[in-house]
Design a protein around this motif. Structure first.
Motif, PDB file in Angstrom:
ATOM      1  N   ARG A  45       0.491  -0.620  -0.183  1.00 12.89           N
ATOM      2  CA  ARG A  45      -0.103   0.159   0.358  1.00 12.89           C
ATOM      3  C   ARG A  45       1.294   1.796   0.058  1.00 12.89           C
ATOM      4  NH1 ARG A  45      -4.102  -0.314   3.966  1.00 12.89           N
ATOM      5  NH2 ARG A  45      -2.377   1.007   5.634  1.00 12.89           N
ATOM      6  N   VAL A  46       2.000   1.340   1.027  1.00 14.74           N
ATOM      7  CA  VAL A  46       2.652   2.630   0.755  1.00 14.74           C
ATOM      8  C   VAL A  46       4.646   2.431   0.832  1.00 14.74           C
ATOM      9  CG1 VAL A  46       1.456   3.783   1.925  1.00 14.74           C
ATOM     10  CG2 VAL A  46       2.025   2.764   3.558  1.00 14.74           C
ATOM     11  N   THR A  47       4.330   1.035   0.336  1.00 13.48           N
ATOM     12  CA  THR A  47       5.582   0.569  -0.361  1.00 13.48           C
ATOM     13  C   THR A  47       6.509   1.121  -2.325  1.00 13.48           C
ATOM     14  OG1 THR A  47       5.876  -1.011   1.799  1.00 13.48           O
ATOM     15  CG2 THR A  47       7.656  -1.512   0.412  1.00 13.48           C
ATOM     16  N   ALA A  48       7.068   1.432  -1.657  1.00 16.81           N
ATOM     17  CA  ALA A  48       7.493   2.160  -3.116  1.00 16.81           C
ATOM     18  C   ALA A  48       8.374   0.641  -3.469  1.00 16.81           C
ATOM     19  CB  ALA A  48       9.020   3.305  -3.063  1.00 16.81           C
ATOM     20  N   GLY A  49       7.657   0.963  -4.906  1.00 17.81           N
ATOM     21  CA  GLY A  49       8.173  -1.018  -5.953  1.00 17.81           C
ATOM     22  C   GLY A  49       8.847  -0.304  -6.841  1.00 17.81           C
ATOM     23  N   GLY A  50       9.421  -0.883  -8.134  1.00 21.44           N
ATOM     24  CA  GLY A  50       9.096  -0.515  -9.284  1.00 21.44           C
ATOM     25  C   GLY A  50      10.986  -1.321  -9.847  1.00 21.44           C
ATOM     26  N   VAL A  51      11.967  -0.009 -10.023  1.00 17.89           N
ATOM     27  CA  VAL A  51      13.197  -1.041 -10.389  1.00 17.89           C
ATOM     28  C   VAL A  51      13.813  -0.050  -8.964  1.00 17.89           C
ATOM     29  CG1 VAL A  51      15.293  -0.775 -11.959  1.00 17.89           C
ATOM     30  CG2 VAL A  51      12.912  -1.257 -12.578  1.00 17.89           C
ATOM     31  N   ARG A  52      15.157  -1.276  -8.682  1.00 16.67           N
ATOM     32  CA  ARG A  52      15.695  -1.186  -7.638  1.00 16.67           C
ATOM     33  C   ARG A  52      17.681  -0.949  -7.685  1.00 16.67           C
ATOM     34  NH1 ARG A  52      15.461  -2.782  -1.596  1.00 16.67           N
ATOM     35  NH2 ARG A  52      13.369  -0.930  -1.991  1.00 16.67           N
ATOM     36  N   ILE A  53      17.642   0.176  -8.078  1.00 18.85           N
ATOM     37  CA  ILE A  53      19.655   0.197  -8.256  1.00 18.85           C
ATOM     38  C   ILE A  53      20.085   0.375  -7.072  1.00 18.85           C
ATOM     39  CG2 ILE A  53      21.175   1.137  -9.455  1.00 18.85           C
ATOM     40  CD1 ILE A  53      19.492   2.399 -11.738  1.00 18.85           C
TER      41      ILE A  53
ATOM     42  N   ALA B 212      -8.397  11.314   8.224  1.00 19.14           N
ATOM     43  CA  ALA B 212      -7.853   9.708   8.257  1.00 19.14           C
ATOM     44  C   ALA B 212      -7.476  10.183   6.044  1.00 19.14           C
ATOM     45  CB  ALA B 212      -8.140   8.559   8.354  1.00 19.14           C
ATOM     46  N   LEU B 213      -6.233   9.155   5.308  1.00 12.43           N
ATOM     47  CA  LEU B 213      -5.798   9.151   4.186  1.00 12.43           C
ATOM     48  C   LEU B 213      -5.760   8.002   3.936  1.00 12.43           C
ATOM     49  CD1 LEU B 213      -6.033  10.681   1.459  1.00 12.43           C
ATOM     50  CD2 LEU B 213      -3.338  10.780   2.285  1.00 12.43           C
ATOM     51  N   ALA B 214      -6.471   6.875   3.011  1.00 15.46           N
ATOM     52  CA  ALA B 214      -5.251   5.672   2.812  1.00 15.46           C
ATOM     53  C   ALA B 214      -5.435   5.696   1.611  1.00 15.46           C
ATOM     54  CB  ALA B 214      -6.448   5.045   3.111  1.00 15.46           C
ATOM     55  N   CYS B 215      -4.350   4.393   1.476  1.00 12.70           N
ATOM     56  CA  CYS B 215      -3.356   4.385   0.316  1.00 12.70           C
ATOM     57  C   CYS B 215      -3.677   3.601  -0.243  1.00 12.70           C
ATOM     58  CB  CYS B 215      -1.772   5.028   0.855  1.00 12.70           C
ATOM     59  SG  CYS B 215      -1.822   6.797   0.487  1.00 12.70           S
ATOM     60  N   ASP B 216      -3.657   3.086  -1.794  1.00 12.87           N
ATOM     61  CA  ASP B 216      -2.923   1.184  -1.875  1.00 12.87           C
ATOM     62  C   ASP B 216      -2.592   1.555  -3.748  1.00 12.87           C
ATOM     63  OD1 ASP B 216      -3.745  -1.158  -1.824  1.00 12.87           O
ATOM     64  OD2 ASP B 216      -5.618  -1.488  -2.835  1.00 12.87           O
ATOM     65  N   HIS B 217      -0.857   1.876  -3.287  1.00  6.84           N
ATOM     66  CA  HIS B 217      -0.046   1.855  -3.914  1.00  6.84           C
ATOM     67  C   HIS B 217      -0.314   0.571  -4.725  1.00  6.84           C
ATOM     68  CE1 HIS B 217       0.488   6.075  -2.511  1.00  6.84           C
ATOM     69  NE2 HIS B 217       0.124   6.454  -4.214  1.00  6.84           N
ATOM     70  N   GLY B 218       0.312   0.625  -6.397  1.00  7.74           N
ATOM     71  CA  GLY B 218       0.135  -0.664  -6.893  1.00  7.74           C
ATOM     72  C   GLY B 218       1.620  -1.263  -6.421  1.00  7.74           C
ATOM     73  N   ILE B 219       2.659  -2.580  -7.260  1.00  7.42           N
ATOM     74  CA  ILE B 219       3.824  -2.779  -6.901  1.00  7.42           C
ATOM     75  C   ILE B 219       4.651  -2.098  -7.701  1.00  7.42           C
ATOM     76  CG2 ILE B 219       3.230  -4.423  -8.842  1.00  7.42           C
ATOM     77  CD1 ILE B 219       4.652  -6.367  -6.482  1.00  7.42           C
ATOM     78  N   ALA B 220       4.899  -1.487  -8.424  1.00  7.07           N
ATOM     79  CA  ALA B 220       6.045  -1.571  -8.773  1.00  7.07           C
ATOM     80  C   ALA B 220       5.112   0.579  -8.758  1.00  7.07           C
ATOM     81  CB  ALA B 220       5.791  -1.170 -10.492  1.00  7.07           C
ATOM     82  N   ASP B 221       4.636   1.404  -8.249  1.00  2.00           N
ATOM     83  CA  ASP B 221       4.303   3.011  -7.811  1.00  2.00           C
ATOM     84  C   ASP B 221       5.706   3.552  -6.255  1.00  2.00           C
ATOM     85  OD1 ASP B 221       2.670   3.112  -9.748  1.00  2.00           O
ATOM     86  OD2 ASP B 221       1.144   2.504  -7.335  1.00  2.00           O
ATOM     87  N   GLY B 222       5.546   4.277  -6.697  1.00  2.00           N
ATOM     88  CA  GLY B 222       6.389   4.904  -5.754  1.00  2.00           C
ATOM     89  C   GLY B 222       8.073   5.177  -6.087  1.00  2.00           C
ATOM     90  N   SER B 223       8.301   5.806  -5.381  1.00  2.00           N
ATOM     91  CA  SER B 223      10.527   6.039  -5.084  1.00  2.00           C
ATOM     92  C   SER B 223      10.662   6.123  -3.899  1.00  2.00           C
ATOM     93  CB  SER B 223      10.570   7.548  -5.887  1.00  2.00           C
ATOM     94  OG  SER B 223      10.282   8.488  -5.484  1.00  2.00           O
ATOM     95  N   ALA B 224      12.053   5.514  -4.172  1.00  2.00           N
ATOM     96  CA  ALA B 224      12.373   5.873  -2.616  1.00  2.00           C
ATOM     97  C   ALA B 224      13.711   5.527  -2.714  1.00  2.00           C
ATOM     98  CB  ALA B 224      11.693   4.344  -1.741  1.00  2.00           C
ATOM     99  N   MET B 225      15.318   6.274  -1.608  1.00  2.00           N
ATOM    100  CA  MET B 225      15.689   5.895  -1.470  1.00  2.00           C
ATOM    101  C   MET B 225      16.209   5.530   0.032  1.00  2.00           C
ATOM    102  SD  MET B 225      17.149   9.589  -1.308  1.00  2.00           S
ATOM    103  CE  MET B 225      16.451  10.873  -0.571  1.00  2.00           C
ATOM    104  N   GLU B 226      17.293   4.582   0.412  1.00  2.00           N
ATOM    105  CA  GLU B 226      17.807   4.147   1.659  1.00  2.00           C
ATOM    106  C   GLU B 226      19.445   3.854   1.680  1.00  2.00           C
ATOM    107  OE1 GLU B 226      16.898   0.090   3.299  1.00  2.00           O
ATOM    108  OE2 GLU B 226      15.898  -0.232   2.142  1.00  2.00           O
ATOM    109  N   ILE B 227      20.052   4.028   2.826  1.00  2.00           N
ATOM    110  CA  ILE B 227      21.091   3.665   3.055  1.00  2.00           C
ATOM    111  C   ILE B 227      20.686   2.626   4.360  1.00  2.00           C
ATOM    112  CG2 ILE B 227      22.182   6.038   2.779  1.00  2.00           C
ATOM    113  CD1 ILE B 227      21.990   6.952   5.904  1.00  2.00           C
ATOM    114  N   ALA B 228      21.647   1.587   4.394  1.00  2.00           N
ATOM    115  CA  ALA B 228      21.563   0.504   5.463  1.00  2.00           C
ATOM    116  C   ALA B 228      23.003  -0.104   5.986  1.00  2.00           C
ATOM    117  CB  ALA B 228      21.177  -0.587   5.059  1.00  2.00           C
ATOM    118  N   ALA B 229      22.529  -0.672   7.125  1.00  2.00           N
ATOM    119  CA  ALA B 229      24.431  -1.457   7.460  1.00  2.00           C
ATOM    120  C   ALA B 229      23.929  -2.603   7.736  1.00  2.00           C
ATOM    121  CB  ALA B 229      25.040  -0.233   8.460  1.00  2.00           C
TER     122      ALA B 229
END
Length: 155
Positions: free
Chosen positions: A1-9, A47-64
């Motif tokens: 629903r609110v997790t970005a999906g698509g192509v990840r580099i 309240a706002l509810a979201c239902d995005h598709g499997i390849a919607d949104g954009s994101a950036m992340e750093i992780a250790a």
């Protein structure tokens, strides 16, 4: 629903800690579509509810994290990986954005093809939560990634 999906580099920085354990620093960028997927909840007009598709949104992340290498056969070495990160997710068409804290758990195989070069396959489950504005508040995050890549030793 609110997790970005698509192509990840993704880019990783590996540093050997012991014979089996490696530090795994990760920077990733996700590029998905941009159709609107949020609407006002009929039960609670604020309240706002979201239902995005499997390849919607954009994101950036750093992780250790840590990559644990297991005994292999020939050029193949299986491994397990666990990491924690911080991410920024955005759904442009809905003007929704948030900060997340994902936990990555996965495993894969590394195949040495030449000195300093290896091919890698990884399957990873990502779970966590993200805090969004605009009435979404805190939302769960869930993702699955199947990755193929190459690793190069830099000197």
């Amino acid at each position: 629903r609110v997790t970005a999906g698509g192509v990840r580099i993704t880019g990783s920085y590996l540093y050997q800690l012991s014979a089996q354990d490696w530090f795994d620093g990760i920077a990733s960028f996700t590029f998905g579509g941009g159709e609107a997927g949020c609407f006002s909840d009929r039960q609670d007009r604020m309240a706002l509810a979201c239902d995005h598709g499997i390849a919607d949104g954009s994101a950036m992340e750093i992780a250790a994290g840590v990559r644990r290498m297991f005994k292999g056969q020939g050029p193949f070495r299986p491994f397990a990986r666990a990491a924690i990160g911080i991410s920024y997710t955005r759904f442009t068409a809905d003007a929704a954005q948030g900060t997340g804290f994902p936990l990555h758990l996965g495993g894969g195989v590394r195949a040495k093809v030449a000195d300093g070069v290896a091919l890698v396959g990884l399957t990873e489950l990502t779970v966590g939560f993200a805090h969004f504005g605009r009435g979404l508040e805190t939302e769960p995050q869930l993702g699955l990634a199947v990755t193929a890549g190459a690793e190069f030793r830099l000197r």
